[in-house]
Design an enzyme around this catalytic site. Structure first.
Site, PDB file in Angstrom:
ATOM      1  N   ARG A 148       0.842  -1.200   0.000  1.00 57.22           N
ATOM      2  CA  ARG A 148       0.000   0.000   0.000  1.00 57.22           C
ATOM      3  C   ARG A 148       0.876   1.248   0.000  1.00 57.22           C
ATOM      4  NH1 ARG A 148       1.821   2.011   3.815  1.00 57.22           N
ATOM      5  NH2 ARG A 148       0.607   3.877   3.470  1.00 57.22           N
ATOM      6  N   GLN A 180      -2.700   2.775   9.730  1.00 63.21           N
ATOM      7  CA  GLN A 180      -1.379   2.884   9.092  1.00 63.21           C
ATOM      8  C   GLN A 180      -0.398   3.686   9.950  1.00 63.21           C
ATOM      9  OE1 GLN A 180      -4.307   3.337   7.547  1.00 63.21           O
ATOM     10  NE2 GLN A 180      -4.254   2.690   5.418  1.00 63.21           N
ATOM     11  N   ASP A 234      -2.189  10.937  -2.560  1.00 62.24           N
ATOM     12  CA  ASP A 234      -2.542   9.888  -3.533  1.00 62.24           C
ATOM     13  C   ASP A 234      -2.902  10.444  -4.901  1.00 62.24           C
ATOM     14  OD1 ASP A 234      -2.937   8.442  -0.870  1.00 62.24           O
ATOM     15  OD2 ASP A 234      -3.104   6.854  -2.369  1.00 62.24           O
ATOM     16  N   ASN A 260      -5.693  12.436   0.013  1.00 58.02           N
ATOM     17  CA  ASN A 260      -4.805  11.612   0.854  1.00 58.02           C
ATOM     18  C   ASN A 260      -5.685  10.857   1.849  1.00 58.02           C
ATOM     19  OD1 ASN A 260      -2.093  10.762   1.581  1.00 58.02           O
ATOM     20  ND2 ASN A 260      -2.407  11.879   3.492  1.00 58.02           N
TER      21      ASN A 260
HETATM   22  O1  MRU Z   1      -4.792   3.331   1.865  1.00 55.70           O
HETATM   23  P1  MRU Z   1      -3.319   3.551   1.853  1.00 55.70           P
HETATM   24  O2  MRU Z   1      -2.639   3.030   3.070  1.00 55.70           O
HETATM   25  O3  MRU Z   1      -2.682   3.066   0.572  1.00 55.70           O
HETATM   26  O4  MRU Z   1      -3.174   5.138   1.883  1.00 55.70           O
HETATM   27  C1  MRU Z   1      -1.903   5.693   1.804  1.00 55.70           C
HETATM   28  C2  MRU Z   1      -1.860   7.161   1.948  1.00 55.70           C
HETATM   29  O5  MRU Z   1      -2.848   7.826   2.094  1.00 55.70           O
HETATM   30  C3  MRU Z   1      -0.496   7.782   1.799  1.00 55.70           C
HETATM   31  O6  MRU Z   1      -0.416   8.966   2.521  1.00 55.70           O
HETATM   32  C4  MRU Z   1      -0.225   8.085   0.320  1.00 55.70           C
HETATM   33  O7  MRU Z   1      -0.500   6.977  -0.472  1.00 55.70           O
HETATM   34  C5  MRU Z   1       1.173   8.520   0.093  1.00 55.70           C
HETATM   35  S1  MRU Z   1       2.340   7.213   0.308  1.00 55.70           S
HETATM   36  C6  MRU Z   1       3.882   7.879  -0.026  1.00 55.70           C
END
Ligand code: MRU
Length: 351
Positions: free
Chosen positions: A53, A206, A247, A257
């Site tokens: 992820r 996370q 994202d 994000n």
């Molecule tokens: O759902 P996830 O864990 O993939 O979400 C990740 C995020 O929101 C991060 O902040 C984003 O992907 C940047 S990772 C360098």
């Protein structure tokens, strides 16, 4: 267990090209388990269930997935190969809709594939070689971008600062180093004693499971807090700046994000704390003028009601709102830091 997190990449191709080795992020922080992804289900499940992820890591994994699955298909005839390539590309594209890095990587792989087809006598063996090289290049470029992001972002920081971050935009979420966390690691290497506050990041944790884990492993001073404690922390004057990942960034700077990011940005504006977004320029979605057109991934209710609890923590059949991301308005973002530089409102990424 590996003492130094940076000794391994969270995503790397097996030498024989028949699989992708990933650190299963759903098992962290309790177990450090590497798994090998080889077939369609392995890859789609790993991306959908967040074993791999973070926007850049998803993009890199998808590029490798396209190569590995085509390589393992054993298809020899180019027309058959083309049909299978399109099918797999679409399958991967639909795993997670918000991170633009996914479509960026897959489109690059497709572009490389179409270049190959210009040679009418090309073999599928040679195509596989070219796809492998392209996926490796995407990863290599990401590593370089992250180092540049770190150098740009550190110019906004000072030794002894306290930084708040949300979700995980570190080593685990990319090829290496991270985006939002890259300047923290650079600061650490310079002997700066930056303090980090990591938001827990409901519902998938996370921040608690990944950011706290990787910062602690790297010897960074990190304190964990629940998402609803941010205003309290800011009101006490304990935060000098916020840095998050992203994202998808629209042309006007609106940024998607992890869910909860926009509320932190609103709070940061109220308390007059700079709010920074760090990400590679591949996260800019040049087709979206604003964040209003972003597709926001909606996830399963169980993540809110059951996951992590020993027993269900909400009435059966309760309606649940569970978007994976939110959009922070560009006016609330003090700067967007990419490998190309530091951009400020009103955003113009045409460089
Ligand atoms: O759902 P996830 O864990 O993939 O979400 C990740 C995020 O929101 C991060 O902040 C984003 O992907 C940047 S990772 C360098």
């Amino acid at each position: 267990m590996v003492e130094n997190l940076f000794e391994y990449d969270s995503v790397s191709l097996c030498d024989n090209g028949e699989g992708l080795k990933i650190l299963d992020q759903t098992k962290l922080p309790n177990e450090e388990v590497f798994i090998i992804l080889q077939n369609e289900e392995d890859f789609t499940d790993a991306i959908c269930s967040l074993k791999v992820r973070g926007a850049p890591a998803i993009g890199i994994a998808a590029a490798y997935a396209l190569f590995v699955l085509m390589n393992n298909s054993g298809i020899m005839r180019v027309p058959d190969y083309s049909a299978e390539f399109s099918r797999i590309k679409n399958l991967l594209l639909n795993t997670r809709p918000t991170a633009v890095n996914l479509s960026y990587s897959l489109n690059r792989m497709e572009f490389r594939y179409n270049e190959c087809l210009k040679d009418k006598s090309i073999t599928t063996e040679l195509i596989n070689q070219k796809l492998r090289a392209e996926a490796e290049l995407i990863k290599k470029e990401d590593i370089c971008s992250n180092l540049e992001i770190a150098k740009n972002a550190i110019t906004l920081l000072k030794p002894s600062m306290s930084i708040l971050t949300h979700c995980n935009a570190g080593h685990l979420a990319v090829s290496r180093h991270g985006t939002a966390l890259a300047p923290i690691y650079l600061a650490k290497s310079k002997g700066w004693n930056i303090k980090v506050y990591a938001c827990e990041t409901r519902p998938l944790l996370q921040g608690a499971r990944l950011t706290s884990f990787e910062l602690k492993r790297a010897g960074v001073d990190v304190t964990l807090l629940c998402d609803n404690m941010v205003s309290s922390l800011m009101s006490e004057g304990k935060i000098d700046a916020v840095i998050t990942g992203c994202d998808r960034i629209a042309r006007n700077g609106d940024t998607a994000n992890k869910i909860g990011t926009s509320s932190i940005a609103v709070l940061a504006a109220y308390y007059k704390i700079p709010f920074y977004v760090a990400g590679p320029s591949t996260t800019i979605d040049h087709y979206s003028l604003t964040g209003d057109s972003f597709v926001i991934e909606q996830r399963s209710p169980d993540e809110v009601t059951e996951m992590w609890y020993s027993k269900r923590m909400a009435p059966k059949d309760i309606s649940v709102y569970n978007p994976a991301f939110d959009v922070t308005k560009s006016q609330l973002i003090s700067a967007i830091i990419t490998e190309k530089g530091i951009f400020r409102y009103p955003y113009n990424f045409e460089i």
